[in-house]
Design a protein around this motif. Sequence first.
Motif, PDB file in Angstrom:
ATOM      1  N   GLY A 122     129.073  -6.861  81.258  1.00  0.00           N
ATOM      2  CA  GLY A 122     128.287  -5.327  80.614  1.00  0.00           C
ATOM      3  C   GLY A 122     127.765  -5.948  79.106  1.00  0.00           C
ATOM      4  O   GLY A 122     126.586  -5.569  78.954  1.00  0.00           O
ATOM      5  N   GLN A 172     128.610  -3.017  72.424  1.00  0.00           N
ATOM      6  CA  GLN A 172     129.095  -2.375  73.697  1.00  0.00           C
ATOM      7  C   GLN A 172     129.551  -0.926  73.280  1.00  0.00           C
ATOM      8  O   GLN A 172     129.286   0.098  73.586  1.00  0.00           O
ATOM      9  CB  GLN A 172     129.934  -3.000  74.430  1.00  0.00           C
ATOM     10  CG  GLN A 172     129.062  -4.023  75.443  1.00  0.00           C
ATOM     11  CD  GLN A 172     130.229  -4.641  76.265  1.00  0.00           C
ATOM     12  OE1 GLN A 172     131.029  -5.682  75.646  1.00  0.00           O
ATOM     13  NE2 GLN A 172     130.571  -4.837  77.443  1.00  0.00           N
ATOM     14  N   GLU A 225     129.432   2.484  84.263  1.00  0.00           N
ATOM     15  CA  GLU A 225     129.056   1.815  85.317  1.00  0.00           C
ATOM     16  C   GLU A 225     128.028   0.462  84.518  1.00  0.00           C
ATOM     17  O   GLU A 225     127.919  -0.453  85.176  1.00  0.00           O
ATOM     18  CB  GLU A 225     128.424   2.464  86.244  1.00  0.00           C
ATOM     19  CG  GLU A 225     128.975   3.523  87.135  1.00  0.00           C
ATOM     20  CD  GLU A 225     128.195   4.242  87.979  1.00  0.00           C
ATOM     21  OE1 GLU A 225     128.709   4.965  88.983  1.00  0.00           O
ATOM     22  OE2 GLU A 225     127.085   4.713  87.646  1.00  0.00           O
ATOM     23  N   TYR A 226     127.373   1.059  83.529  1.00  0.00           N
ATOM     24  CA  TYR A 226     126.412   0.037  82.720  1.00  0.00           C
ATOM     25  C   TYR A 226     126.976  -0.610  81.777  1.00  0.00           C
ATOM     26  O   TYR A 226     126.967  -2.005  81.779  1.00  0.00           O
ATOM     27  CB  TYR A 226     125.262   0.765  82.328  1.00  0.00           C
ATOM     28  CG  TYR A 226     124.167  -0.174  81.554  1.00  0.00           C
ATOM     29  CD1 TYR A 226     123.463  -1.178  82.279  1.00  0.00           C
ATOM     30  CD2 TYR A 226     123.914   0.149  80.472  1.00  0.00           C
ATOM     31  CE1 TYR A 226     122.617  -1.937  81.474  1.00  0.00           C
ATOM     32  CE2 TYR A 226     123.267  -0.708  79.489  1.00  0.00           C
ATOM     33  CZ  TYR A 226     122.420  -1.843  80.037  1.00  0.00           C
ATOM     34  OH  TYR A 226     121.565  -2.527  79.685  1.00  0.00           O
ATOM     35  N   LEU A 227     127.755  -0.219  80.878  1.00  0.00           N
ATOM     36  CA  LEU A 227     128.393  -0.778  79.870  1.00  0.00           C
ATOM     37  C   LEU A 227     129.805  -1.110  80.114  1.00  0.00           C
ATOM     38  O   LEU A 227     130.384  -2.138  79.299  1.00  0.00           O
ATOM     39  CB  LEU A 227     128.454   0.139  78.411  1.00  0.00           C
ATOM     40  CG  LEU A 227     126.905   0.408  77.993  1.00  0.00           C
ATOM     41  CD1 LEU A 227     127.215   1.552  76.860  1.00  0.00           C
ATOM     42  CD2 LEU A 227     126.117  -0.762  77.369  1.00  0.00           C
ATOM     43  N   ARG A 228     130.388  -0.936  81.087  1.00  0.00           N
ATOM     44  CA  ARG A 228     131.776  -1.377  81.557  1.00  0.00           C
ATOM     45  C   ARG A 228     132.605  -0.880  80.637  1.00  0.00           C
ATOM     46  O   ARG A 228     133.906  -1.706  80.155  1.00  0.00           O
ATOM     47  CB  ARG A 228     131.782  -2.747  81.864  1.00  0.00           C
ATOM     48  CG  ARG A 228     130.634  -3.479  82.828  1.00  0.00           C
ATOM     49  CD  ARG A 228     130.764  -2.772  84.030  1.00  0.00           C
ATOM     50  NE  ARG A 228     129.753  -3.320  84.932  1.00  0.00           N
ATOM     51  CZ  ARG A 228     129.723  -4.225  85.964  1.00  0.00           C
ATOM     52  NH1 ARG A 228     130.943  -4.597  86.319  1.00  0.00           N
ATOM     53  NH2 ARG A 228     128.629  -4.568  86.781  1.00  0.00           N
ATOM     54  N   ARG A 237     125.079   6.660  73.122  1.00  0.00           N
ATOM     55  CA  ARG A 237     124.524   7.145  74.234  1.00  0.00           C
ATOM     56  C   ARG A 237     124.943   8.729  74.612  1.00  0.00           C
ATOM     57  O   ARG A 237     124.449   9.445  74.897  1.00  0.00           O
ATOM     58  CB  ARG A 237     124.815   6.338  75.706  1.00  0.00           C
ATOM     59  CG  ARG A 237     124.131   5.236  75.610  1.00  0.00           C
ATOM     60  CD  ARG A 237     122.501   5.367  76.003  1.00  0.00           C
ATOM     61  NE  ARG A 237     121.806   4.167  76.023  1.00  0.00           N
ATOM     62  CZ  ARG A 237     121.452   3.466  77.279  1.00  0.00           C
ATOM     63  NH1 ARG A 237     121.708   3.834  78.238  1.00  0.00           N
ATOM     64  NH2 ARG A 237     120.744   2.300  76.952  1.00  0.00           N
ATOM     65  N   THR A 247     128.702   6.100  80.761  1.00  0.00           N
ATOM     66  CA  THR A 247     128.060   5.003  80.567  1.00  0.00           C
ATOM     67  C   THR A 247     129.126   3.724  80.948  1.00  0.00           C
ATOM     68  O   THR A 247     128.871   2.538  80.878  1.00  0.00           O
ATOM     69  CB  THR A 247     128.346   4.633  79.216  1.00  0.00           C
ATOM     70  OG1 THR A 247     129.312   4.763  78.489  1.00  0.00           O
ATOM     71  CG2 THR A 247     127.101   5.653  78.324  1.00  0.00           C
ATOM     72  N   ARG A 270     115.910   5.415  73.628  1.00  0.00           N
ATOM     73  CA  ARG A 270     117.265   5.589  74.227  1.00  0.00           C
ATOM     74  C   ARG A 270     118.226   5.441  73.324  1.00  0.00           C
ATOM     75  O   ARG A 270     119.139   6.160  73.175  1.00  0.00           O
ATOM     76  CB  ARG A 270     117.390   4.528  75.267  1.00  0.00           C
ATOM     77  CG  ARG A 270     116.512   4.690  76.402  1.00  0.00           C
ATOM     78  CD  ARG A 270     116.670   3.669  77.510  1.00  0.00           C
ATOM     79  NE  ARG A 270     115.462   4.008  78.648  1.00  0.00           N
ATOM     80  CZ  ARG A 270     115.218   2.879  79.441  1.00  0.00           C
ATOM     81  NH1 ARG A 270     115.678   1.864  79.360  1.00  0.00           N
ATOM     82  NH2 ARG A 270     114.433   3.221  80.370  1.00  0.00           N
ATOM     83  N   ASP A 327     118.936  -6.938  78.113  1.00  0.00           N
ATOM     84  CA  ASP A 327     118.088  -5.597  78.253  1.00  0.00           C
ATOM     85  C   ASP A 327     117.211  -5.263  77.039  1.00  0.00           C
ATOM     86  O   ASP A 327     116.214  -4.869  77.049  1.00  0.00           O
ATOM     87  CB  ASP A 327     118.710  -4.594  78.995  1.00  0.00           C
ATOM     88  CG  ASP A 327     119.161  -4.853  80.512  1.00  0.00           C
ATOM     89  OD1 ASP A 327     118.385  -5.691  81.036  1.00  0.00           O
ATOM     90  OD2 ASP A 327     120.066  -4.003  80.950  1.00  0.00           O
ATOM     91  N   GLN A 356     124.477  -8.059  80.048  1.00  0.00           N
ATOM     92  CA  GLN A 356     123.463  -7.381  80.499  1.00  0.00           C
ATOM     93  C   GLN A 356     122.596  -6.518  79.516  1.00  0.00           C
ATOM     94  O   GLN A 356     121.556  -6.485  79.407  1.00  0.00           O
ATOM     95  CB  GLN A 356     124.001  -6.333  81.695  1.00  0.00           C
ATOM     96  CG  GLN A 356     123.152  -5.506  82.338  1.00  0.00           C
ATOM     97  CD  GLN A 356     122.015  -6.470  83.370  1.00  0.00           C
ATOM     98  OE1 GLN A 356     122.175  -7.438  83.972  1.00  0.00           O
ATOM     99  NE2 GLN A 356     120.797  -6.023  83.207  1.00  0.00           N
ATOM    100  N   LEU A 357     123.497  -5.775  78.690  1.00  0.00           N
ATOM    101  CA  LEU A 357     123.305  -5.382  77.594  1.00  0.00           C
ATOM    102  C   LEU A 357     122.478  -6.077  76.506  1.00  0.00           C
ATOM    103  O   LEU A 357     121.149  -5.539  76.184  1.00  0.00           O
ATOM    104  CB  LEU A 357     124.453  -4.633  76.737  1.00  0.00           C
ATOM    105  CG  LEU A 357     123.892  -3.822  75.591  1.00  0.00           C
ATOM    106  CD1 LEU A 357     123.004  -2.473  75.869  1.00  0.00           C
ATOM    107  CD2 LEU A 357     125.274  -3.393  74.701  1.00  0.00           C
TER     108      LEU A 357
END
Length: 434
Positions: A68, A129, A149-152, A136, A147, A91, A75, A71-72
Amino acid sequence: MSSGDDFDLSDSSSSDDSDLDELLQDDDLEATMLLLAVKDLEDRAKLLNRRRGSVFGRNHIQRNRLLGHEQLMEDYFAEVPTYPAHLFRRRYRMRRSLFVRIIKDCELHSNYFKQRRNAAGVMGFSAFQKISAAMRVIAYGIHADYTDEYLRIGEDTTTQSVRRFARMIIKLYGPTYLRAPNEDDTKQLMEINEKRGWPGMLGSIDCMHWTWKNCPKAWHGQYCGKSKDATIVLEAVASQDLWIWHYFFGLPGTLNDINVLQRSPLFAKLANGEAPTCNYKVMNNEYTMGYYLADGIYPDWATFVKSVKDPQDRIEAEFAKAQEAARKDIERAFGVLQARFAIVRGPARFWDKKTLVNIMTCCVILHNMIIEDERDLSLPCFYDNVGTRVEPQRNPDRIEAFLEAHRQIENSTTHAQLVYDLKMHHWQRHGRRL
């Protein structure tokens, strides 16, 4: 019968008593052991009910926290991120430079936001994270597990991050971005508003209600006003650039604007003689107190200027038009605040009021920080310097001075004279051209 054949009654009775005592002691011991066993089970149940770490009976999910984080960073925070700057601002509600500054300050002043290993040696969540999850929730008003699923990050960790993030923002930036206008700020505000045709104006005042979805049932009678939903009131003063200069939040929704004003610290410094000087002239009449544009519910005080409900001539019509147009500053500030942070637009899902107060305060601070960060550099930036503190002059007759200051603030005669002078002032500026 001989003496040898006689029964020894004393010996037999004593032996029976000793047997009974042994039986009673055995029963007491068994009951005591049973009570201890029950007490032990209750203690174990209390330990299991505590929300600390992994709890027996729950399914542990291997979320791959490192994935996570990577990926963050790829992105949004890489040198060449997947999503460009305009999507980041959309965002996160702010520019990347401001967000990174906030993350570094939080890491520096709080161990919670530092990435550390837990007792099992597993690396924990990073500050990017945790704060991204908190932002968010604040920006979109979503549930805490949205959040994951995306940030774990699980629901409990996200909720805790929101609470700690709000408290840290208040601690780090509250003294700077929630301050009352100092001498320099007051001077700049009066200069800007005088160019708009409002000499002596310090801003516009109004109240906003935030719906509290999870308000306890026992409090509904206190927090449910004219609407059926429980609400909490925010009183604020904003200037033309939407900077919120005064913030007062936490009173129940059954109170109207006047009731909130009576409990508000808006005029506390003015009554105590600590407010910056505010001298101006309208139509050759001198005034010593600034004023706020307000709607019709506010009282006829010398520090409020309201519109004309039913204009009788062109002078009053021109004044009402100008006042209602300038008072849109506070309406726009509320609109931007709610559009930027959807959590204060939708129903609040937290149960405790203290968390709601911290979240609203955090949103106001971030709102002012974003305004400062995105202000056009060609414009005079007078918000950067906090300025020197105005030392109050201690008056030995301070109680009488305090009461006299309140009498001046609530003086309806001064209010009427000020409104009349402003009507003639605007008629000279605009009305004669019609």
